[in-house]
Scaffold this active site. Structure first.
Site, PDB file in Angstrom:
ATOM      1  N   ASP A   1       0.832  -1.209   0.000  1.00 29.19           N
ATOM      2  CA  ASP A   1       0.000   0.000   0.000  1.00 29.19           C
ATOM      3  C   ASP A   1       0.867   1.259   0.000  1.00 29.19           C
ATOM      4  O   ASP A   1       0.362   2.372  -0.133  1.00 29.19           O
ATOM      5  CB  ASP A   1      -1.004  -0.005   1.155  1.00 29.19           C
ATOM      6  N   SER A   2       2.195   1.078   0.105  1.00 24.00           N
ATOM      7  CA  SER A   2       3.127   2.198  -0.097  1.00 24.00           C
ATOM      8  C   SER A   2       2.941   2.804  -1.474  1.00 24.00           C
ATOM      9  O   SER A   2       3.405   3.916  -1.733  1.00 24.00           O
ATOM     10  CB  SER A   2       4.577   1.736   0.108  1.00 24.00           C
TER      11      SER A   2
ATOM     12  N   ASP B   1      -1.270  -5.997  -0.216  1.00 25.15           N
ATOM     13  CA  ASP B   1      -1.634  -5.420   1.084  1.00 25.15           C
ATOM     14  C   ASP B   1      -3.136  -5.227   1.214  1.00 25.15           C
ATOM     15  O   ASP B   1      -3.775  -4.677   0.308  1.00 25.15           O
ATOM     16  CB  ASP B   1      -0.982  -4.037   1.244  1.00 25.15           C
TER      17      ASP B   1
ATOM     18  N   LYS C   1      -1.299  -9.413   2.790  1.00 22.58           N
ATOM     19  CA  LYS C   1      -0.533  -8.972   3.966  1.00 22.58           C
ATOM     20  C   LYS C   1      -1.421  -8.038   4.786  1.00 22.58           C
ATOM     21  O   LYS C   1      -2.066  -7.147   4.236  1.00 22.58           O
ATOM     22  CB  LYS C   1       0.758  -8.267   3.548  1.00 22.58           C
TER      23      LYS C   1
ATOM     24  N   GLU D   1      -1.662  -5.632   8.304  1.00 24.97           N
ATOM     25  CA  GLU D   1      -0.932  -4.931   9.363  1.00 24.97           C
ATOM     26  C   GLU D   1      -1.617  -5.127  10.721  1.00 24.97           C
ATOM     27  O   GLU D   1      -2.843  -5.056  10.818  1.00 24.97           O
ATOM     28  CB  GLU D   1      -0.846  -3.429   9.048  1.00 24.97           C
TER      29      GLU D   1
ATOM     30  N   GLU E   1       8.845  -4.504  10.642  1.00 29.84           N
ATOM     31  CA  GLU E   1       9.313  -3.230  10.087  1.00 29.84           C
ATOM     32  C   GLU E   1       9.826  -2.318  11.205  1.00 29.84           C
ATOM     33  O   GLU E   1       9.104  -2.043  12.188  1.00 29.84           O
ATOM     34  CB  GLU E   1       8.161  -2.546   9.328  1.00 29.84           C
TER      35      GLU E   1
HETATM   36  O1  KIV Z   1       3.620  -1.227   1.609  1.00 36.69           O
HETATM   37  C1  KIV Z   1       4.811  -1.578   1.689  1.00 36.69           C
HETATM   38  O2  KIV Z   1       5.666  -1.205   0.870  1.00 36.69           O
HETATM   39  C2  KIV Z   1       5.195  -2.432   2.802  1.00 36.69           C
HETATM   40  C3  KIV Z   1       6.647  -2.717   3.003  1.00 36.69           C
HETATM   41  C4  KIV Z   1       7.353  -1.521   3.501  1.00 36.69           C
HETATM   42  C5  KIV Z   1       6.877  -3.885   3.883  1.00 36.69           C
HETATM   43  O3  KIV Z   1       4.359  -2.874   3.533  1.00 36.69           O
END
Ligand code: KIV
Length: 262
Positions: free
Chosen positions: A42-43, A81, A110, A112, A179
């Site tokens: 989600d970055s 994510d 993934k 969080e 992280e």
């Molecule tokens: O969204 C992302 O890029 C991440 C990584 C930093 C692990 O979750």
């Protein structure tokens, strides 16, 4: 690589590499690379869309990018994510988000954090969706953390993080991203847990490492947190190539006869 290989890699002490990937053209390059797994993180809300945090990622955004990555990287294991609050609106919306992302081409999701949605994690796992956990500096909680700060420092915070990691393992996650946590804590956790850990800013003792592709390529030379290594001068490469194109256009050196149709 498939979901079962993660456990095998931990057993054989072979490190796991993961990089973020958000689009078709970079997915094609990464599909031909040796990297083990791709993360549609989600970055992308920050790196691709220019928002100031990952809070702005939506399920629709994540599904669009996941589908583009899948079209470019048919052979890779893709992690997608679950975006901001998609786990916190109840089981049904979470499962709808999960089905959108899996149908877009993800091999796993993934998620969080742990507290408050362990039951949904367990339900997803029982439903056949592999889940990767993510603890430490979970960027979706950046407002609650008061900024991007190392997590798990001090005995109380370390104990809480350890409990959360154990609960996620218990709920059935097959791997865990750590992280920005102290290297010592990440190492101890990696030794204790039976599932592999994948670190970012968590030292060398985890079972794998993940970086944002644009960060490792050095696309922003000023972004250089302690944990990041620039593997290329991506900013200069792009900047110089585009300026050379511009100069060639202005000087009428581009296109030449061979680059023109008769
Ligand atoms: O969204 C992302 O890029 C991440 C990584 C930093 C692990 O979750």
């Amino acid at each position: 690589m498939n979901v079962l290989d993660f456990a095998e890699r931990k057993k054989s002490a072979e490190k796991i590499s993961m990089v973020t990937c958000y689009d078709y053209w970079s997915a094609r390059i990464l599909n031909q690379s040796d990297v083990d797994t791709l993360l549609v993180g989600d970055s992308l809300a920050m790196v691709v869309h220019g928002y100031t945090s990952t809070v702005h990622a939506t399920v629709a955004m994540m599904a669009t990018h996941t589908a583009a990555v899948r079209r470019g990287a048919e052979d890779k294991f893709i992690v997608a994510d679950m975006p901001f609050l998609s786990m916190r609106k109840g089981l049904l919306p979470a499962m709808e988000a999960a089905s959108n992302l899996m149908q877009a081409g993800a091999n796993c999701l993934k998620i969080e954090g742990a507290a408050g949605h362990l039951d949904i994690v367990a339900h997803m796992v029982e439903s056949g969706v592999p889940v990767m956990g993510h603890l430490g500096l979970t960027p979706q909680s950046v407002e609650a953390f008061g900024g991007h700060k190392v997590q798990g420092r001090g005995s109380q915070a370390a104990a809480e993080l350890t409990d959360a990691a154990r609960s996620l393992q218990q709920a059935g996650v097959f791997a865990l991203v750590l992280e920005c946590v102290p290297a010592e804590l990440a190492t101890v956790l990696s030794q204790e847990l039976s599932i592999p850990t994948i670190g970012i800013g968590a030292g060398a003792g985890t079972d794998g490492q993940v970086l944002v592709l644009q960060d490792l390529l050095g696309m922003d030379p000023e972004f250089k947190p302690r944990f990041l290594r620039h593997y290329a001068q991506g900013y200069s490469v792009v900047h110089e190539a585009v300026n050379t194109f511009h100069e060639d256009v202005c000087a009428q050196r581009f296109p030449c006869a061979q680059e023109s149709y008769t």
